[in-house]
Design a protein around this motif. Structure first.
Motif, PDB file in Angstrom:
ATOM      1  N   MET A   1       0.743  -0.998  -0.143  1.00 36.92           N
ATOM      2  CA  MET A   1      -0.066   0.002   0.047  1.00 36.92           C
ATOM      3  C   MET A   1       0.709   1.251   0.031  1.00 36.92           C
ATOM      4  N   ALA A   2       0.761   2.405  -0.873  1.00 34.22           N
ATOM      5  CA  ALA A   2       1.432   3.330  -0.920  1.00 34.22           C
ATOM      6  C   ALA A   2       0.987   4.259   0.352  1.00 34.22           C
ATOM      7  N   ARG A   3       1.898   4.936   0.901  1.00 37.02           N
ATOM      8  CA  ARG A   3       1.848   5.814   1.763  1.00 37.02           C
ATOM      9  C   ARG A   3       1.714   7.130   1.439  1.00 37.02           C
ATOM     10  N   ILE A   4       1.051   8.080   2.142  1.00 41.89           N
ATOM     11  CA  ILE A   4       1.005   9.527   2.106  1.00 41.89           C
ATOM     12  C   ILE A   4       2.171  10.102   2.322  1.00 41.89           C
TER      13      ILE A   4
END
Length: 140
Positions: A1-4
């Motif tokens: 999952m990509a992080r902010i």
């Protein structure tokens, strides 16, 4: 999952100190994620007030929050004082981002960073309006 990932400006236009109250703390004995947004909202109100504005009157129009993003960096605890820095960036036709950084005031330990997207809004007409020229001019 990509992080902010929140990139911060080199300089902030405003800074305020806000103490963490027991009501800001959750069962894990640290700053609650929902309460973090409340602290940032208080900083936003103070930011606007420092320029003679309110959330309902920025040169005759109000603001609404369109979106928010945040990134935690460390825990924060009851009794600590948070230094919240804020700047207006990334202007569009109807709004901008209020980018912020929260750090523990004494140590400088970064607690969180984020941005709140605001849109300028005419509450009588119930519609978005262009960024007031005077507000935009304050930030280059």
């Amino acid at each position: 999952m990509a992080r902010i990932r929140i990139d911060l400006p080199e300089r902030f236009a405003f800074s305020t100190a806000i103490p963490l109250l027991i009501s800001h703390i959750n069962y894990g004995n640290h700053l609650d994620n929902a309460q973090l947004l409340g602290v940032v909202s208080e900083a936003r109100l103070r930011f606007l007030k420092s320029m003679g504005y309110s959330e309902l009157d920025v040169e005759g129009v109000g603001i609404i929050v369109a979106d928010a993003a945040l990134q935690y960096r460390s825990e924060a605890f009851h009794g600590e004082s948070m230094k919240v820095d804020m700047a207006a960036t990334d202007f569009g036709e109807f709004g901008c981002d209020l980018v912020w950084r929260m750090a523990e005031a004494d140590s400088g330990r970064e607690v969180a960073r984020g941005k709140t997207g605001i849109v300028f809004f005419d509450y009588r007409e119930r519609r978005k309006v262009p960024v007031p020229a005077g507000f935009r001019a304050r930030f280059g």
